[in-house]
Scaffold this active site. Structure first.
Site, short mmCIF file in Angstrom:
data_model
loop_
_atom_site.label_atom_id
_atom_site.label_comp_id
_atom_site.label_asym_id
_atom_site.label_seq_id
_atom_site.Cartn_x
_atom_site.Cartn_y
_atom_site.Cartn_z
CG HIS A 56 82.97 12.90 23.11
ND1 HIS A 56 82.01 11.99 23.49
CD2 HIS A 56 82.52 14.10 23.55
CE1 HIS A 56 81.03 12.60 24.13
NE2 HIS A 56 81.33 13.90 24.19
CG HIS A 58 79.73 18.45 22.31
ND1 HIS A 58 78.43 18.00 22.40
CD2 HIS A 58 80.46 17.62 23.10
CE1 HIS A 58 78.38 16.95 23.22
NE2 HIS A 58 79.61 16.71 23.66
CD GLN A 151 73.63 19.45 25.57
OE1 GLN A 151 74.44 19.79 24.72
NE2 GLN A 151 74.00 18.96 26.73
CG HIS A 209 76.99 12.62 26.00
ND1 HIS A 209 77.01 12.60 24.63
CD2 HIS A 209 77.79 13.65 26.38
CE1 HIS A 209 77.80 13.58 24.21
NE2 HIS A 209 78.28 14.24 25.24
CD GLU A 212 79.38 14.49 30.86
OE1 GLU A 212 78.52 14.47 29.96
OE2 GLU A 212 80.31 15.33 30.89
CG ASP A 308 83.15 16.69 26.20
OD1 ASP A 308 82.28 16.59 25.31
OD2 ASP A 308 82.88 16.62 27.42
FE FE2 Z 1 80.18 15.38 25.34
#
Ligand code: FE2
Length: 422
Positions: A56, A58, A151, A209, A212, A308
């Site tokens: 995971h 980005h 996103q 996701h 979260e 992340d």
């Molecule tokens: Fe993430």
């Protein structure tokens, strides 16, 4: 043999082993290998494991810290504001250059498999185009999976569903989602249903996701599990973060965990980002805002650790080393029990590989030769000392090498080496 690693310590095995590699495969593991190879590495009793798997990250946002400004509060929301400004200047070359740099950092830390999310809430899909090229550029050393990640939501962003489909048609490997971030609960449910329907239609894994947030009313994971079972996608679906599980009441968490197990949903926890981002609305006591890693593992659910962010608006630190996530997990998840410490490395190796769906992964004859030689004798020492990755081997070739730091103290008038291991 083309390459031999000598005197390797292997988790779960007594004594030291030689590992013989032919082409891109592990040929043999044996206490002593008589033959020679053009390349021989002496592990000298250090730990050798299969390579690390980053599940995971980005890559479209990495290494943008301070651009155009630093996150003064450190909060998720200021991070989103800053990213909204930075994204306006995103270009193909900009994404490629930063992603490639971060991948080199990861490779030096033993990572040969990377699942990256890429924001597809962009009519031009600029970052996706760049990362598709990077995926090909690094193919010889690193296997990349690209997650089409909405996103800003599939139904809270104009043409979100069409952008997801275009991303899959262009070659994204995994279907992403973000139900808790959609404008309404109803949109969030549609988000989950669409993600899993696309996963089934396009025959791709899904990685959402999910929940979260510290909101104990954010309960999309139950729908992820239910849809996974309904569509027969067991083992192909991952829920990332699931931090709201921290705040659920125990009766609900108990029921949910049974559901997750039945659905074979993998869970990715991201200790680095979530330890700084969660609990921001709390007065004391401040919740940790972590998913229930101990309970999930105890119930036979596959859990792994993701990084992340590396130096972006949400998390300003990081060097691309999955062991940092393990180290924080030990503390934040209170996983300092001996058995927990001994298995912590599995959350970025074998367990992460299971989530990734890596073929031929592992330390055995016939498996692909993707290996790491640590500068530490055991898995616990590797996490404790954040040990240097002495050598990294990908597809049977040495692709990274690190000279470990060596410390000396002046002690009673003499120089004495200090090694930090018992
Ligand atoms: Fe993430």
């Amino acid at each position: 043999m083309d390459l031999i690693i000598r005197r390797a310590a292997i988790q779960g095995s007594e004594g030291l082993h030689d590992i013989g590699i032919r082409g891109d495969r592990i040929d043999v593991l044996t206490p002593h290998l008589g033959e020679r190879a053009p390349v021989e590495l002496d592990a000298a009793g250090s730990l050798v494991t299969p390579s690390l798997v980053e599940t995971h990250i980005h890559l479209d946002a990495v290494l943008t810290v301070g651009q155009p400004r630093h996150n003064r509060t450190g909060s998720l929301f200021e991070g989103i504001e800053i990213w909204g400004e930075r994204i306006k200047t995103l270009t193909h070359e900009d994404v490629k250059q930063r992603a490639t740099t971060a991948l080199k950092w990861m490779l030096a830390h033993g990572v040969t498999h990377v699942r990256t999310h890429v924001d597809v809430c962009d009519p031009n899909l600029t970052a996706l185009g760049a990362l598709l090229e990077v995926r090909e550029d690094v193919r010889d050393a690193i296997t990349i999976q690209i997650v089409a990640f909405p996103q800003q939501g599939i139904y809270s962003f104009p043409d979100g569903e069409q952008l997801m489909i275009r991303a899959l048609e262009m070659g994204a490997d995994v279907v992403g989602g973000i139900p808790h971030y959609e404008w309404t609960r109803e949109y969030g449910e549609r988000d989950v249903r669409t993600v899993l329907r696309l996963a089934a239609e396009y025959d791709r894994p899904a990685d959402l996701h999910c929940d979260e947030t510290d909101d104990d009313q954010s309960r999309f994971l139950e729908l992820v599990a239910a849809e996974t079972v309904r569509l027969g996608l067991q083992g192909r679906v991952t829920a990332s973060h699931t931090t709201a599980m921290h705040s659920y009441n125990n009766a609900y968490a108990y029921r949910l965990i049974r559901w997750i197990r039945k659905a074979g949903v993998h869970i990715i926890t991201n200790p680095l980002d979530n330890s700084v981002l969660q609990g921001r609305f709390d007065n004391y006591p401040i919740r940790r805002g972590f998913t229930r890693v101990k309970e999930l593992l105890a119930n036979g659910i596959n859990v792994c650790i993701g990084h992340d962010s590396i130096m972006d608006p949400w998390y300003p630190l990081g060097v691309g080393d999955p062991l940092q996530g393990c180290f924080v997990m030990v503390h934040y998840g209170q996983m300092s029990g001996r058995d927990e410490l001994e298995m912590m490395l599995d959350l970025v190796t074998s367990r992460a590989a299971a989530c990734f769906g890596a073929d031929d992964y592992g330390l055995g004859a016939g498996k692909r030769a993707d290996l790491v030689v640590f500068d530490a004798p055991t898995a616990v020492d590797a996490v404790r000392t954040m040990a240097a990755r002495r050598w990294v081997i990908s597809r049977g070739r040495v692709v990274a090498e690190t000279q470990p730091a060596r410390s000396t103290v002046r002690w009673n008038g003499r120089d004495e080496a200090v090694r930090f291991v018992l």
